[in-house]
Design an enzyme around this catalytic site. Structure first.
Site, mmCIF file in Angstrom:
data_model
loop_
_atom_site.group_PDB
_atom_site.id
_atom_site.type_symbol
_atom_site.label_atom_id
_atom_site.label_comp_id
_atom_site.label_asym_id
_atom_site.label_seq_id
_atom_site.Cartn_x
_atom_site.Cartn_y
_atom_site.Cartn_z
ATOM 1 N N SER A 232 -79.376 -27.396 6.336
ATOM 2 C CA SER A 232 -79.914 -27.633 7.671
ATOM 3 C C SER A 232 -79.939 -26.390 8.554
ATOM 4 O O SER A 232 -80.811 -26.259 9.405
ATOM 5 C CB SER A 232 -79.131 -28.744 8.367
ATOM 6 O OG SER A 232 -77.765 -28.404 8.451
ATOM 7 N N HIS B 63 -83.563 -32.849 5.472
ATOM 8 C CA HIS B 63 -84.612 -31.916 5.881
ATOM 9 C C HIS B 63 -85.688 -31.716 4.811
ATOM 10 O O HIS B 63 -86.586 -30.889 4.988
ATOM 11 C CB HIS B 63 -83.994 -30.568 6.261
ATOM 12 C CG HIS B 63 -83.065 -30.685 7.423
ATOM 13 N ND1 HIS B 63 -83.476 -30.554 8.727
ATOM 14 C CD2 HIS B 63 -81.738 -30.980 7.479
ATOM 15 C CE1 HIS B 63 -82.446 -30.737 9.535
ATOM 16 N NE2 HIS B 63 -81.375 -30.998 8.801
ATOM 17 N N LYS C 29 -86.136 -37.051 11.328
ATOM 18 C CA LYS C 29 -86.675 -35.696 11.179
ATOM 19 C C LYS C 29 -88.125 -35.793 10.679
ATOM 20 O O LYS C 29 -89.021 -36.072 11.457
ATOM 21 C CB LYS C 29 -85.748 -34.889 10.268
ATOM 22 C CG LYS C 29 -84.330 -34.812 10.852
ATOM 23 C CD LYS C 29 -83.388 -34.073 9.976
ATOM 24 C CE LYS C 29 -82.026 -33.816 10.561
ATOM 25 N NZ LYS C 29 -81.309 -34.839 11.248
#
Ligand code: PMP
Length: 387
Positions: free
Chosen positions: A179, A207, A239
């Site tokens: 991250s 991610h 995300k």
């Protein structure tokens, strides 16, 4: 005699002295490429809404329609009466998307990680974590009571030595895309070593899912790995998917175990149904609109190329997370402030989020940026970093 917790004010002062004080910026607009802060409009380069789905009309519409039909609160935990037909459908769609037997929704990624590890491990087991894993993975490992070992970042040999010495059930845990660094975990090697040493591998692809791979299947698609290679896959929805929440995907046995034993699943209110409805819509866009990933890659490449021409040293990342490591916390904050003054929102990331001496600017791209935004940022970086 000083009262209880008299040290708190001193602690805060000491955090401030070290340039590690965290303050929130109040965003006065919607989230998007542009955000308003203190009445000024800035180009946003620190959101995790990589595909630009948080404001997408279809996602917003699905959310609104579901609020009209189901209301706001889900009323209770999933195991009481909070598990709606919409949550259920989303779980089935996420299982299909990740090519796994089942998926289970959690209210946040932090809770998913804590829940998995505390449900699966106890004192007689051992957990092995990459040194740069996300805080929620580290906290999950520590709260599980299992023997806890951190291996050097992405260092498969160091992991193998630790694994050979361990007893009990062994769980290897890693971020997929890291991250704060943006690099990829060596999942092919990790899964090979894990199998060889009779361990399970858990990947937090917060991610990567939706963002990496032609079909958005994340790092597992990138490496061509299946459920047999990576028995536990965790993904977040806040995300790449642009909404909120998280899920764990894996075998029937894994998911049923989590339903019976994961305390962060059992003892908390289910996500609002409308969030699940919005995520169903965003999942369709993730699947259908591959151009978002291509555009993100192209913007990232453009940035890397331009940064190289400016002589800026980037970290070895090929994802949409492009950090510039500057070392000291003071420098990172000063650069972030200078970018702010120039009209760009880029966050300074400092210890303890990253190791001592490795403070950085964390730049993230979104499919909503265009080439001009990237060029303007490069221009500003060129001026600020070379001052
Ligand atoms: N894992 C990773 C790798 C993350 O970056 C994050 C969010 N920063 C989380 C887990 C936690 O997810 P959530 O925000 O849904 O709690």
């Amino acid at each position: 005699m000083a009262g209880p917790f008299a040290h708190l004010a001193d602690d805060l002062e000491s955090i401030r002295q070290k340039n590690l004080y965290r303050s929130r910026r109040v965003i006065q607009s919607s989230q998007g490429v542009h955000v308003q802060i203190d009445g000024r409009t800035l180009v946003n380069f620190c959101s995790n809404d990589y595909l630009g789905l948080a404001q997408h009309p279809a996602v917003v519409k699905a959310f609104k329609n579901a609020v009209d039909e189901y209301g706001v609160g889900s009323g209770s935990a999933h195991l009481i009466c909070g598990h709606s037909v919409i949550h259920h459908a989303l779980e089935e769609e996420l299982a299909a998307f990740t090519g796994r037997d089942r998926a289970l929704l959690f209210s946040t990624g932090y809770m998913a990680n804590l829940g998995v590890m505390t449900a699966l491990l106890d004192r007689s087991d051992a957990v092995f974590e990459d040194r740069l894993n996300h805080a929620s993975l580290l906290d999950g490992g520590l709260s599980s009571g299992a023997k806890f070992k951190r291996y050097a970042h992405a260092d498969v040999d160091s992991l193998a030595v630790h694994l050979q010495q361990a007893t009990g059930n062994k769980l290897v845990v890693t971020d997929g895309v890291f991250s704060m660094d943006g690099d990829f975990a060596p999942l092919d090697d990790l899964s090979r070593i894990a199998k060889q040493e009779n361990a399970w591998l858990m990947v937090d692809d917060a991610h990567g899912l939706g963002v990496i791979g032609e079909q958005g299947g994340g790092l597992l698609e990138y490496y061509g790995l299946s459920q047999a290679d990576v028995p536990i896959l965790m993904g977040t929805l806040g995300k790449g998917f642009g909404t909120f929440g998280a899920f764990v995907a894996g075998s029937e046995t894994l998911i049923e175990t989590l339903i019976q034993k994961a305390r962060t699943y059992i003892y908390t209110t289910a996500l609002p149904t409308a969030v699940a409805a919005a995520t169903r819509a965003s999942l369709q866009l993730v699947i259908q609109e591959a151009w978002r990933r291509s555009k993100l890659n192209a913007l990232t490449q453009r940035f890397k190329c331009g940064a190289g021409q400016l002589g800026l040293t980037l970290m070895p990342s090929s994802s949409a997370i492009q950090p510039i490591r500057v070392g000291g916390s003071h420098t990172a904050v000063a650069l972030s402030n200078a970018l702010f003054d120039a009209g760009f929102l880029v966050s300074a990331i400092r210890p303890p989020t990253v190791p001592q001496g490795s403070a950085r600017l964390r730049i993230t791209f979104s499919a909503l940026h265009d080439e001009q935004h990237v060029d303007q940022l490069l221009d500003a970086l060129g001026k600020i970093m070379h001052d």
